[in-house]
Motif scaffolding. Structure first.
Motif, PDB file in Angstrom:
ATOM      1  N   VAL A  18       0.784  -1.114   0.151  1.00 39.12           N
ATOM      2  CA  VAL A  18      -0.250  -0.398   0.057  1.00 39.12           C
ATOM      3  C   VAL A  18       0.835   1.078  -0.441  1.00 39.12           C
ATOM      4  N   HIS A  19       0.365   2.546  -1.453  1.00 40.36           N
ATOM      5  CA  HIS A  19       1.250   3.371  -1.145  1.00 40.36           C
ATOM      6  C   HIS A  19       0.408   4.389  -1.025  1.00 40.36           C
ATOM      7  N   PRO A  20       0.641   5.533  -0.676  1.00 44.46           N
ATOM      8  CA  PRO A  20       0.034   6.648  -0.641  1.00 44.46           C
ATOM      9  C   PRO A  20      -1.382   6.559  -1.306  1.00 44.46           C
ATOM     10  N   ARG A  21      -0.800   6.836  -2.032  1.00 44.50           N
ATOM     11  CA  ARG A  21      -2.340   6.743  -3.718  1.00 44.50           C
ATOM     12  C   ARG A  21      -2.419   5.513  -4.788  1.00 44.50           C
ATOM     13  N   GLN A  22      -1.740   4.724  -3.987  1.00 43.90           N
ATOM     14  CA  GLN A  22      -2.612   4.126  -4.541  1.00 43.90           C
ATOM     15  C   GLN A  22      -1.371   2.228  -4.171  1.00 43.90           C
ATOM     16  N   THR A  23      -2.219   1.041  -4.400  1.00 40.05           N
ATOM     17  CA  THR A  23      -1.721  -0.362  -3.713  1.00 40.05           C
ATOM     18  C   THR A  23      -1.001  -0.851  -5.257  1.00 40.05           C
ATOM     19  N   THR A  24       0.416  -1.343  -4.983  1.00 44.30           N
ATOM     20  CA  THR A  24       0.556  -2.124  -6.041  1.00 44.30           C
ATOM     21  C   THR A  24       0.791  -3.876  -5.899  1.00 44.30           C
ATOM     22  N   PHE A  25       0.014  -4.560  -6.939  1.00 48.21           N
ATOM     23  CA  PHE A  25       0.252  -5.634  -7.105  1.00 48.21           C
ATOM     24  C   PHE A  25       1.201  -6.464  -7.433  1.00 48.21           C
ATOM     25  N   ILE A  26       1.990  -7.035  -7.373  1.00 47.14           N
ATOM     26  CA  ILE A  26       2.715  -8.352  -8.309  1.00 47.14           C
ATOM     27  C   ILE A  26       3.398  -8.743  -7.879  1.00 47.14           C
ATOM     28  N   ARG A  80       4.271  -9.460 -13.295  1.00 55.10           N
ATOM     29  CA  ARG A  80       2.852  -8.834 -14.042  1.00 55.10           C
ATOM     30  C   ARG A  80       2.539  -7.864 -12.769  1.00 55.10           C
ATOM     31  N   LYS A  81       2.660  -6.413 -13.199  1.00 56.79           N
ATOM     32  CA  LYS A  81       2.468  -5.907 -12.140  1.00 56.79           C
ATOM     33  C   LYS A  81       0.598  -4.984 -12.262  1.00 56.79           C
ATOM     34  N   VAL A  82       0.160  -4.884 -11.338  1.00 54.27           N
ATOM     35  CA  VAL A  82      -1.182  -4.416 -11.264  1.00 54.27           C
ATOM     36  C   VAL A  82      -0.948  -2.933 -10.287  1.00 54.27           C
ATOM     37  N   VAL A  83      -1.454  -2.065 -10.915  1.00 52.10           N
ATOM     38  CA  VAL A  83      -1.699  -0.749  -9.549  1.00 52.10           C
ATOM     39  C   VAL A  83      -3.471  -0.630  -9.744  1.00 52.10           C
ATOM     40  N   VAL A  84      -3.816  -0.722  -8.011  1.00 53.53           N
ATOM     41  CA  VAL A  84      -5.238  -0.328  -7.650  1.00 53.53           C
ATOM     42  C   VAL A  84      -5.358   1.262  -7.222  1.00 53.53           C
ATOM     43  N   PRO A  85      -5.671   2.193  -8.527  1.00 57.61           N
ATOM     44  CA  PRO A  85      -5.413   3.594  -7.750  1.00 57.61           C
ATOM     45  C   PRO A  85      -6.569   4.170  -6.474  1.00 57.61           C
ATOM     46  N   ARG A  86      -6.511   2.941  -5.641  1.00 58.10           N
ATOM     47  CA  ARG A  86      -6.332   3.559  -4.203  1.00 58.10           C
ATOM     48  C   ARG A  86      -5.917   2.921  -3.161  1.00 58.10           C
ATOM     49  N   LYS A  87      -5.709   3.836  -1.967  1.00 60.38           N
ATOM     50  CA  LYS A  87      -4.768   3.113  -0.700  1.00 60.38           C
ATOM     51  C   LYS A  87      -5.705   1.655   0.160  1.00 60.38           C
ATOM     52  N   MET A  88      -5.712   0.639  -0.436  1.00 59.85           N
ATOM     53  CA  MET A  88      -6.452  -1.025   0.217  1.00 59.85           C
ATOM     54  C   MET A  88      -6.416  -1.196   1.946  1.00 59.85           C
ATOM     55  N   GLU A  89      -6.803  -0.580   2.657  1.00 60.27           N
ATOM     56  CA  GLU A  89      -6.142  -0.795   4.200  1.00 60.27           C
ATOM     57  C   GLU A  89      -6.463  -1.601   4.758  1.00 60.27           C
ATOM     58  N   HIS A  90      -7.809  -2.261   3.696  1.00 61.67           N
ATOM     59  CA  HIS A  90      -8.125  -3.574   4.883  1.00 61.67           C
ATOM     60  C   HIS A  90      -7.639  -4.691   4.234  1.00 61.67           C
ATOM     61  N   LEU A  91      -6.865  -6.029   4.683  1.00 59.33           N
ATOM     62  CA  LEU A  91      -6.399  -6.783   5.113  1.00 59.33           C
ATOM     63  C   LEU A  91      -6.970  -7.571   4.002  1.00 59.33           C
ATOM     64  N   HIS A  92      -8.297  -7.865   4.657  1.00 56.16           N
ATOM     65  CA  HIS A  92      -8.880  -8.983   3.650  1.00 56.16           C
ATOM     66  C   HIS A  92      -9.212  -8.675   2.576  1.00 56.16           C
ATOM     67  N   GLU A  93      -9.516  -7.833   1.972  1.00 53.51           N
ATOM     68  CA  GLU A  93      -9.890  -7.368   1.045  1.00 53.51           C
ATOM     69  C   GLU A  93      -8.444  -7.694  -0.780  1.00 53.51           C
TER      70      GLU A  93
END
Length: 178
Positions: free
Chosen positions: A50-58, A75-88
């Motif tokens: 989780v980064h300040p403006r996005q969440t990076t998935f590798i 493979r990199k996928v970026v979600v343009p928000r902070k995904m703060e909920h661990l289960h999600e």
């Protein structure tokens, strides 16, 4: 006409920056053909940060010939928000791994098995693993999700591995999430 449904899956490693899944699959076959009597583990695992403006998935895709080398890509996928909920986040990591596993159709898995099949009596083998970046330890925040995530991996025919054995997710993919 060739099916191009995998065109939105782009992978990279240190040598190639924009690989299609078909190209990744060719690399895996070439790697296995170079030593058909190897003990191969095809491993898929995802980690996130989780980064300040996005969440990076590798998602790491690794073909490992035990004790003899490895070929890998991500493979990199970026979600343009902070995904703060661990289960999600854990669930999405697994969904991304499931997506890649699904590209290894029965036909593709059989092509890989056919490489080692003539050499099984020499110790050759092929297994497929899903590395999940969770742990069952008492102090691990992800322990409550272990059964759910392990069951999801098993249901798609992949052997699940959790920490400390989930090195593709917790080490390889993790390096690229920062």
């Amino acid at each position: 006409m060739k099916n191009n449904s995998n065109h939105h899956f782009l992978f990279k490693n240190l040598k190639e920056k924009r690989m299609s899944f078909e190209r990744v699959f060719e690399h895996i076959k070439e790697f296995m053909r170079s030593e058909p009597s190897g003990k191969y583990r095809l491993i898929i695992g995802t980690d996130s940060q989780v980064h300040p403006r996005q969440t990076t998935f590798i998602t790491g895709v690794v073909i490992l010939n035990e004790g003899k080398g490895v070929w890998a890509c991500i493979r990199k996928v970026v979600v343009p928000r902070k995904m703060e909920h661990l289960h999600e986040r854990i669930s999405y990591e697994l969904s991304l791994s499931e997506e890649i596993v699904s590209l290894f159709t029965e036909e593709k898995k059989n092509q890989l098995i056919d490489i080692v099949l003539p050499h099984v009596y020499d110790g050759a083998s092929f297994t497929m693993e899903g590395h999940i970046d969770i742990g069952a330890g008492k102090r691990n925040k992800t322990r409550e999700f272990v059964n759910e995530m392990v069951t999801r991996m098993e249901s798609i025919g992949v052997e699940p591995k959790i920490k400390p054995n989930a090195f593709v997710a917790s080490c390889y993919a993790n390096r690229f999430t920062k």
